[in-house]
Scaffold this motif. Structure first.
Motif, PDB file in Angstrom:
ATOM      1  N   LYS A 342       0.840  -1.194   0.000  1.00  0.00           N
ATOM      2  CA  LYS A 342       0.000   0.000   0.000  1.00  0.00           C
ATOM      3  C   LYS A 342       0.875   1.243   0.000  1.00  0.00           C
ATOM      4  O   LYS A 342       2.003   1.223   0.487  1.00  0.00           O
ATOM      5  CB  LYS A 342      -0.918   0.032   1.236  1.00  0.00           C
ATOM      6  CG  LYS A 342      -1.926  -1.088   1.318  1.00  0.00           C
ATOM      7  CD  LYS A 342      -2.986  -0.813   2.371  1.00  0.00           C
ATOM      8  CE  LYS A 342      -2.425  -0.553   3.735  1.00  0.00           C
ATOM      9  NZ  LYS A 342      -3.480  -0.349   4.762  1.00  0.00           N
ATOM     10  N   LYS A 345      -2.862   7.274   1.105  1.00  0.00           N
ATOM     11  CA  LYS A 345      -4.037   7.807   0.412  1.00  0.00           C
ATOM     12  C   LYS A 345      -4.676   8.911   1.252  1.00  0.00           C
ATOM     13  O   LYS A 345      -4.476   8.974   2.466  1.00  0.00           O
ATOM     14  CB  LYS A 345      -5.089   6.719   0.150  1.00  0.00           C
ATOM     15  CG  LYS A 345      -4.632   5.529  -0.655  1.00  0.00           C
ATOM     16  CD  LYS A 345      -5.775   4.535  -0.815  1.00  0.00           C
ATOM     17  CE  LYS A 345      -5.360   3.322  -1.629  1.00  0.00           C
ATOM     18  NZ  LYS A 345      -4.331   2.523  -0.928  1.00  0.00           N
ATOM     19  N   LEU A 350     -11.953   8.557  -0.436  1.00  0.00           N
ATOM     20  CA  LEU A 350     -12.476   7.226  -0.759  1.00  0.00           C
ATOM     21  C   LEU A 350     -13.991   7.168  -0.619  1.00  0.00           C
ATOM     22  O   LEU A 350     -14.639   6.334  -1.261  1.00  0.00           O
ATOM     23  CB  LEU A 350     -11.822   6.182   0.152  1.00  0.00           C
ATOM     24  CG  LEU A 350     -10.305   6.002  -0.021  1.00  0.00           C
ATOM     25  CD1 LEU A 350      -9.772   5.012   1.003  1.00  0.00           C
ATOM     26  CD2 LEU A 350      -9.972   5.539  -1.437  1.00  0.00           C
ATOM     27  N   GLU A 387      -9.923   5.121  -5.946  1.00  0.00           N
ATOM     28  CA  GLU A 387      -8.721   4.781  -5.188  1.00  0.00           C
ATOM     29  C   GLU A 387      -7.483   5.432  -5.797  1.00  0.00           C
ATOM     30  O   GLU A 387      -6.611   5.932  -5.086  1.00  0.00           O
ATOM     31  CB  GLU A 387      -8.548   3.265  -5.136  1.00  0.00           C
ATOM     32  CG  GLU A 387      -7.418   2.822  -4.240  1.00  0.00           C
ATOM     33  CD  GLU A 387      -7.395   1.318  -4.043  1.00  0.00           C
ATOM     34  OE1 GLU A 387      -6.473   0.827  -3.371  1.00  0.00           O
ATOM     35  OE2 GLU A 387      -8.301   0.638  -4.564  1.00  0.00           O
ATOM     36  N   ALA A 390      -7.503   9.125  -4.872  1.00  0.00           N
ATOM     37  CA  ALA A 390      -7.115   9.338  -3.478  1.00  0.00           C
ATOM     38  C   ALA A 390      -5.607   9.178  -3.292  1.00  0.00           C
ATOM     39  O   ALA A 390      -4.972   9.941  -2.554  1.00  0.00           O
ATOM     40  CB  ALA A 390      -7.862   8.361  -2.574  1.00  0.00           C
ATOM     41  N   THR A 391      -5.013   8.195  -3.979  1.00  0.00           N
ATOM     42  CA  THR A 391      -3.556   8.002  -3.894  1.00  0.00           C
ATOM     43  C   THR A 391      -2.821   9.136  -4.586  1.00  0.00           C
ATOM     44  O   THR A 391      -1.799   9.635  -4.085  1.00  0.00           O
ATOM     45  CB  THR A 391      -3.167   6.660  -4.518  1.00  0.00           C
ATOM     46  OG1 THR A 391      -3.939   5.610  -3.923  1.00  0.00           O
ATOM     47  CG2 THR A 391      -1.693   6.373  -4.308  1.00  0.00           C
ATOM     48  N   SER A 394      -2.838  12.252  -2.441  1.00  0.00           N
ATOM     49  CA  SER A 394      -1.865  12.154  -1.357  1.00  0.00           C
ATOM     50  C   SER A 394      -0.444  12.370  -1.865  1.00  0.00           C
ATOM     51  O   SER A 394       0.355  13.078  -1.233  1.00  0.00           O
ATOM     52  CB  SER A 394      -1.975  10.781  -0.686  1.00  0.00           C
ATOM     53  OG  SER A 394      -0.986  10.618   0.300  1.00  0.00           O
ATOM     54  N   THR A 470      -0.281   6.444  -8.428  1.00  0.00           N
ATOM     55  CA  THR A 470      -1.720   6.251  -8.243  1.00  0.00           C
ATOM     56  C   THR A 470      -2.012   4.918  -7.568  1.00  0.00           C
ATOM     57  O   THR A 470      -3.152   4.671  -7.161  1.00  0.00           O
ATOM     58  CB  THR A 470      -2.456   6.317  -9.594  1.00  0.00           C
ATOM     59  OG1 THR A 470      -1.937   5.301 -10.466  1.00  0.00           O
ATOM     60  CG2 THR A 470      -2.253   7.672 -10.248  1.00  0.00           C
ATOM     61  N   SER A 471      -1.012   4.070  -7.467  1.00  0.00           N
ATOM     62  CA  SER A 471      -1.062   2.808  -6.726  1.00  0.00           C
ATOM     63  C   SER A 471       0.374   2.299  -6.645  1.00  0.00           C
ATOM     64  O   SER A 471       1.261   2.848  -7.306  1.00  0.00           O
ATOM     65  CB  SER A 471      -1.982   1.782  -7.420  1.00  0.00           C
ATOM     66  OG  SER A 471      -1.359   1.262  -8.573  1.00  0.00           O
TER      67      SER A 471
END
Length: 733
Positions: A342, A345, A350, A387, A390-391, A394, A470-471
């Motif tokens: 992980k 985020k 979310l 998701e 949100a990432t 952050s 983004t992930s």
């Protein structure tokens, strides 16, 4: 000679008396690029609407445009070799953890000394070179020159307190196949004397890997294991050790301030104990140039589903490590150790309903695009979009903040690629079988990363340094996310040129109405032709005011017993009071020359033109230092600068369009004000219950304490331009 002169005179007379059709050269058309520029300037309003809309849309499309990560450097070869960590290494790590845990019931000072001795013995038994590094913790305080100078290596030993000192323990393994010119750094934060279960577990994983690396024959780079004394935080000991590592000090531990503190003498006594086996070096031990660094620790929390690995990569002023380092960690964690990876985020996004609706729209558009052409891989599921957003938010915020998200930030300041790995176990470590399995998976992960870095023949350079995540397995490169910023700032020079051209047309209209001019009128026209200089002077003075506002915290910090709320109120009050005083001292530009009412309408236009030019230059300069800060600044400043117009004109117009512009200007003026922007964002992401007036002072204090360039941007670019836009809105037409 006279004939020649006469002939030349006749020839000249003939040339001057020729018909115009024969002597007049045809007028050349402007070049295509000039014609294009004139066209864009004349249609600047349309360009503004199109570019700003496209810029915001491009920012919303970034999660869809993210690409899967890939390993660019073939020499890394992650997972190409089987792990060599054995049960013997796990048993030794458990024995070390047991010995350290038994000291928790002793007094803190005695426990800290004994724990260092135990750790030194275990390192020495592996054949490592062990040394101690003493550092003195100094709390960060605001100082203007800290933004323009690097920390001095001698500053850590001046004006310190004996109660604010720590000691790092360093072990070095020399590579059997290396020449001592390169090294890999492993860092484990540990509180000597008052450690918890998670910190002891982190030390166990590190020792497992260190024990293996002391026996292998394939090692080509030296291994440095830094056990950072984290009683004053995790960043300070790592930064102090790195500073001394890159700044040679030719004195040993006994000679460095030996007569200053009594507590440090315990270390010299420790060197003489049989437990250390006389392998503790008195000097500062070094290895080669650092190829990479890994900071790993175990989180003091448990996961419900599976073991989780959190990756922290952001360093100071938006710096990021080479993407290949994150890629090999993600690959080994997911495909070799079965960990759930992980990255951080913005949790409030979310549950955002509007973001979910936007994701559903993009999902439908993606299905339509694939139905038209299966080769078009556009669109992702709504859940993945939320998701990813949100990432991305952050990542954008952490880079814009300019504050490191972990001790790895200290390495990036020395151009060393580093990341922080935080492992969260699934269940409590009281289950012995589960405990050993967790140690094995964590150790094998670090071993695999070390093996990949060991394969490198040079530093990381193949993959990206400018990117946003983004992930853990998807990223947006600089070539993609800079499009949104370019679209947002593109209208600024066009609007500035258009406003200046319109203001000049007003002046020319006045000049053409007069057939004759007297001497005073000619002097008045000369002043009007240089009218932009007064606007430039006003913009310069406001930026000087912004610099003064940036320096105010240095004096406010000198006030004793001043709470954050009081400090923020004093800061805002003095800042707002300083602007009208500056105007009274310098005088308004309009007082230098008497101008007609018709020309006064062009005065605010020229001021807006120069202001927009200053915003454009400031955002471009900031994009070089920290692109994320420039991106967020463009979202706040560009709409306000483009829409700024005297409220008096809109109120006199009495139209719906003018009334709508008044509302937009008031909203944008409120949101763009730095304290208001902070509290609005805090309310949206954390709720209104967490708002405190002192939070803004604490936030700004963290920026200057970490020497973040964002603090300079807010004080010397954003705030002055906001004040100039406010001055345009309140202009008396």
């Amino acid at each position: 000679m006279a004939g020649m002169i006469l002939g030349d005179g006749i020839l000249l007379s003939y040339r001057f008396n020729m018909p115009k059709t024969e002597t007049e050269t045809p007028k050349m058309k402007p070049r295509p690029i000039v014609r294009l520029a004139i066209f864009l300037i004349s249609h600047s309003l349309l360009v503004c609407v199109v570019c700003c809309t496209a810029g915001v849309l491009a920012l919303l499309l970034l999660p869809l445009l993210a690409k899967n990560t890939y390993i660019s450097e073939n020499a890394l070869m992650p997972g190409s070799a089987s792990s060599m960590i054995s049960n013997r290494d796990i048993s030794e790590a458990n024995r070390l953890a047991s010995d350290l845990s038994g000291l928790n019931f002793e007094p803190q000072d005695a426990a800290a000394l004994e724990s260092r001795g135990i750790l030194t013995k275990y390192m020495s038994d592996l054949g490592a070179e062990v040394s101690y590094h003493k550092f003195h913790h100094k709390p960060n305080q605001f100082h203007p020159l800290h933004f323009f100078s690097s920390p001095d290596s001698t500053s850590s030993v001046d004006n310190f307190s004996c109660s604010a000192q720590g000691v790092n323990t360093v072990g070095i393994i020399r590579a059997p196949r290396g020449d001592g010119k390169e090294a890999i750094v492993l860092v484990t934060p540990y509180k000597f004397g008052k450690s918890g279960t998670a910190e002891t577990l982190s030390l166990s994983i590190a020792y497992t890997v260190f024990s293996l690396l002391s026996r292998v024959t394939w090692l080509a780079k030296d291994i440095i294991w830094l056990v950072a004394d984290s009683q004053y935080g995790e960043y300070a000991p790592v930064e102090a050790w790195l500073r001394d590592y890159h700044t040679p000090v030719f004195t040993g531990l006994g000679a460095l301030n030996a007569d200053t503190c009594i507590k440090i003498d315990d270390l010299y006594a420790l060197e003489q104990k049989p437990i250390a086996q006389t392998k503790i070096s008195d000097g500062f031990r070094r290895a080669g140039t650092m190829a990479a660094a890994l900071i790993f620790k175990v989180a003091d929390r448990n996961e419900l589903l599976e073991d989780t690995l959190n990756i922290y990569a952001e360093a100071s002023n938006g710096q990021m490590p080479n993407l290949d380092l994150i890629n090999i960690v993600n690959y080994l964690a997911v495909h070799r150790q079965g960990l759930r990876v992980k990255v951080e985020k913005v949790l409030s996004l979310l549950d955002s309903r509007w973001l979910e609706i936007l994701g559903e729209i993009f999902e439908v558009l993606g299905k339509v695009a694939r139905s038209l052409n299966p080769g078009w891989k556009f669109g992702i599921s709504a859940a993945d979009y939320v998701e990813g957003s949100a990432t991305l938010a952050s990542s954008l915020y952490n880079q814009a903040l300019g504050i490191p998200t972990g001790p790895h930030g200290a390495f990036r300041d020395f151009q060393v690629d580093a990341i922080t790995l935080e492992i969260s176990p699934k269940v409590s470590s009281h289950n012995k079988a589960r405990h050993n399995e967790f140690l094995l998976r964590g150790g094998r992960l670090v071993e695999g990363v070390v093996r990949s870095i060991n394969n490198l023949l040079e530093k990381f350079h193949q993959s990206f340094f400018l990117y946003m995540l983004t992930s853990p397995s998807k990223f947006v490169s600089v070539g993609v996310y800079m499009i949104a910023f370019a679209l947002l700032v593109a209208p600024l020079p066009l609007v500035a040129a258009s406003l200046y051209a319109d203001a000049n047309q007003l002046d020319l209209g006045v000049k053409n109405t007069k057939s004759t001019t007297t001497a005073p009128d000619e002097l008045d026209i000369t002043f009007r032709s240089w009218k932009w200089l007064y606007a430039a002077k006003e913009v310069f003075l406001v930026h000087v005011w912004g610099a003064a506002v940036s320096l105010l915290p240095y004096f406010i910090c000198q006030i004793p017993n001043c709470s954050p709320t009081t400090s923020s109120v004093i800061w805002v009050s003095l800042s707002m009071l300083g602007l009208p005083i500056l105007y009274l001292i310098a005088g308004s530009p309009s007082t230098h020359v008497s101008i007609s009412q018709h020309e006064e309408k062009g005065e605010w236009a020229i001021l807006k033109s120069v202001t927009i030019s200053a915003v454009f230059i400031g955002l471009l300069l900031m994009s070089v230092v920290n692109f994320a800060t420039a991106e967020i600044g463009a979202l706040l400043l560009v709409p306000m600068c483009l829409m700024a117009q005297p409220l008096m004109l809109d109120m006199k117009a009495g139209k719906f369009r003018s009334f709508f512009r008044v509302i937009c200007n008031m909203v944008l003026g409120f949101v763009a004000f730095p304290p208001a922007a902070y509290f609005v964002a805090k309310t949206l992401f954390e709720g209104s219950d967490s708002i405190n007036m002192g939070d803004f002072w604490n936030w700004m204090e963290s920026l200057w304490a970490w020497n973040s360039a964002t603090y300079i941007y807010i004080g010397m670019v954003h705030l002055p331009c906001w004040a100039l836009c406010l001055h345009i809105l309140l202009h008396s037409c």
